[in-house]
Write an enzyme that holds these catalytic residues in place. Structure first.
Site, mmCIF file in Angstrom:
data_model
loop_
_atom_site.group_PDB
_atom_site.id
_atom_site.type_symbol
_atom_site.label_atom_id
_atom_site.label_comp_id
_atom_site.label_asym_id
_atom_site.label_seq_id
_atom_site.Cartn_x
_atom_site.Cartn_y
_atom_site.Cartn_z
ATOM 1 N N LYS A 1 0.817 -1.209 0.000
ATOM 2 C CA LYS A 1 0.000 0.000 0.000
ATOM 3 C C LYS A 1 0.858 1.269 0.000
ATOM 4 O O LYS A 1 0.550 2.240 -0.696
ATOM 5 C CB LYS A 1 -0.953 0.003 1.198
ATOM 6 C CG LYS A 1 -2.041 -1.070 1.137
ATOM 7 C CD LYS A 1 -3.078 -0.896 2.230
ATOM 8 C CE LYS A 1 -3.941 0.316 1.997
ATOM 9 N NZ LYS A 1 -4.730 0.245 0.759
ATOM 10 N N ILE B 1 -6.770 -3.981 -6.757
ATOM 11 C CA ILE B 1 -5.721 -3.970 -5.738
ATOM 12 C C ILE B 1 -5.145 -2.576 -5.519
ATOM 13 O O ILE B 1 -5.013 -2.107 -4.400
ATOM 14 C CB ILE B 1 -4.591 -4.960 -6.101
ATOM 15 C CG1 ILE B 1 -5.122 -6.388 -6.088
ATOM 16 C CG2 ILE B 1 -3.433 -4.832 -5.106
ATOM 17 C CD1 ILE B 1 -4.147 -7.409 -6.657
ATOM 18 N N GLY C 1 -7.560 1.784 -4.613
ATOM 19 C CA GLY C 1 -7.710 2.570 -3.391
ATOM 20 C C GLY C 1 -6.471 3.383 -3.081
ATOM 21 O O GLY C 1 -6.565 4.513 -2.583
ATOM 22 N N ASP C 2 -5.306 2.831 -3.389
ATOM 23 C CA ASP C 2 -4.057 3.555 -3.133
ATOM 24 C C ASP C 2 -3.915 4.751 -4.069
ATOM 25 O O ASP C 2 -3.476 5.825 -3.661
ATOM 26 C CB ASP C 2 -2.865 2.603 -3.281
ATOM 27 C CG ASP C 2 -2.910 1.460 -2.278
ATOM 28 O OD1 ASP C 2 -3.316 1.713 -1.121
ATOM 29 O OD2 ASP C 2 -2.563 0.325 -2.644
#
Length: 290
Positions: free
Chosen positions: A44, A228, A231-232
């Protein structure tokens, strides 16, 4: 919007993502064949630092890799997109963090993280300037996040993932907390935080001040390839948008557009345009932020 993008320092995890792509996710005890295996940089923290750099900001990574071949690959990958890795520690005796990921044809995933070096580093010798925006997540030890919050004198943002109970001292220090709707429900104390951004997948995102919704923006329609890194990318874009002077609603709309591009890319660290391109796209589309 301020045309000078903020300097972003990310304190967080650096992982090697080992990804098996299958038609569907396995159930408990089930074996599924015909998977396709790939490996790519992830974590992340690293994902957010790479997103900040690709959006045109000055990005610095604070974290750790192991003294192994995977660690050298992770450092090279970060450097290649312009992330400053001078404060990434190389820890002999630790393996580089690894995430084992299964992704189905709809982009849904299951993830197991083996933290490795992410659990062994400290902020000794690391300093932050008042001009820097510091962005943390919870894939590294909470003591490291607490220390970053105490040392950071400028804007401090926390992506509270994975969800866990947060000390009152940390929440009060956060200028911004970013979570998805599940994490928002799992951390009740967020209802009292000064500023919280919540993502709702296809239903867009919203901003809350002390539990009161003050802005929201719809999601952009996109074909999902991989969730994956989305969101980052959203986190990096939102922080940069807010720090560049965008309103809550406009910053959410821009971050949604960035997240949409990310979710349509199979990579954990997707290619992105510059932040101002997304600002213009949102404006041209007349996205109704509320």
């Amino acid at each position: 919007m301020n045309t000078r993008l903020p300097a972003v320092t990310v304190v967080g995890s650096i992982n090697l993502d080992i990804i098996a792509t299958t038609d569907r996710l396995p159930t408990a005890g089930e074996t599924i064949g015909s998977g396709v295996l790939s490996q790519q940089p992830g974590g992340k923290g690293a994902n957010q630092a790479v997103a900040a750099a690709r959006l045109g900001g000055s990005a610095r990574m604070v974290g750790a890799v192991g003294g192994d071949g995977q660690g050298r690959v992770m450092l090279s990958s970060l450097s290649s997109v312009g992330v400053d890795v001078s404060d990434v520690a190389v820890l002999d005796g630790f393996a580089t963090g690894t995430a084992l990921i299964v992704v189905d044809r709809d982009g849904e995933n299951q993830i197991v993280v083996c933290p490795g070096a992410n659990s062994g580093f400290s902020l000794e010798g690391v300093s932050f300037s008042a001009e820097e925006t510091v962005l943390c997540q919870l894939e590294v030890g909470l003591p490291v996040v607490m220390e970053a919050a105490r040392r950071a004198s400028g804007f401090f943002a926390l992506n509270a993932a994975p969800a866990m109970d947060l000390p009152a001292e940390l929440l009060e220090r956060c200028d911004l907390v970013i979570v998805n709707e599940t994490e928002y429900e799992l951390i009740p104390a967020l209802s009292g935080a000064k500023l919280v951004a919540v993502t709702y997948g296809a239903d867009g995102s919203a901003m809350f001040e002390r539990g009161v919704r003050v802005a929201s923006a719809p999601a952009a329609a996109v074909t999902v390839a991989n969730t994956i890194g989305a969101g980052d990318a959203f986190c990096a874009a939102l922080v940069m948008g807010l720090r560049s002077g965008l309103s809550y609603g406009s910053a959410l709309a821009v971050a949604n557009a960035v997240g949409a591009d990310a979710v349509g890319d199979a990579s954990s660290q997707p290619d992105l345009g510059r932040l101002e391109e997304y600002v213009a796209r949102v404006a041209d589309a007349g996205v109704a932020a509320r």
